[in-house]
Design an enzyme around this catalytic site. Structure first.
Site, PDB file in Angstrom:
ATOM      1  CD  GLU A  31      -2.867  -1.367   0.146  1.00 50.09           C
ATOM      2  OE1 GLU A  31      -3.029  -0.417  -0.645  1.00 50.09           O
ATOM      3  OE2 GLU A  31      -3.499  -2.434   0.048  1.00 50.09           O
ATOM      4  CB  CYS A  34     -10.646   0.013 -19.564  1.00 52.09           C
ATOM      5  SG  CYS A  34     -12.328   0.195 -20.201  1.00 52.09           S
TER       6      CYS A  34
END
Length: 200
Positions: A92, A186
């Site tokens: 992270e 996308c």
């Protein structure tokens, strides 16, 4: 020769799995990796002192938690004095501060220890995280881990969704969550979903 690496992607690409595989490989060869995770992401923590790095496929490992104001150079240097470290693995990494990324570059340049960071490039609103932005600017190696949109194209965006599964258009940059709060898409389907107000 030690380097600073940034492995980046949208969510659900296998960043954490890749990190845990790297840790396993180092340990298998008798070398010591130091795993770091932001205390902010406490989804897998079992105590306030112990952080855990866990993947969606069930792999996990204990890690050292760091705070937004932790001096990572000092933390690594202290650990390295106690036991020789082969590498630093950070999960992270988007939650690193700009200063912490520069501290990690000092780990590479002054201590000669490789640092491998794994994280998101951008937030759910298409904006770079400060840590990711700095890693993109100064890392020695940038490596994209790919995942796919439901249409089959490469997913490069992360869409935050609410409890009803509808797109969230505004809010805090950081909202901890997994598949219940985020969908990788996308760019085309990311924009269409925001425009239509539902997942497209």
């Amino acid at each position: 020769m030690a380097s600073l690496y940034f492995y980046y992607s949208a969510m659900n690409a296998g960043k954490t799995t890749t990190l845990l595989q790297a840790a396993y490989n180092y340990r298998e060869r008798g070398m010591k990796p130091l795993l770091l995770a932001p205390r902010l992401d406490n989804r897998f923590a079992d105590t306030s002192e112990q952080a855990w790095i866990a993947s969606r496929i069930g792999l996990q490992s204990p890690a050292t938690a760091f705070e937004p104001d932790s001096d990572l150079f000092a933390l690594v240097q202290t650990a390295h004095i106690k036991e020789t470290l082969a590498c630093i693995l950070i999960d992270e990494a988007q939650f690193l501060s700009r200063e912490q990324v520069w501290q990690l570059s000092d780990v590479v340049d002054q201590l000669g220890i490789a640092v491998l960071c794994y994280g998101l490039r951008t937030d759910a609103f298409g904006e770079p995280f400060p840590g990711s932005q700095t890693l993109l600017a100064i890392a020695d190696h940038l490596l994209e881990i790919k995942t796919v949109c439901h249409c089959g194209r490469k997913a490069t965006m992360v869409l935050r969704i609410d409890e009803q599964g509808l797109p969230v258009r505004a809010g805090d940059q950081v909202a901890i969550g997994g598949n219940d709060r985020y969908v990788s898409l996308c760019r085309r389907h990311y924009k269409a979903s925001l425009q239509e107000g539902e997942l497209v």
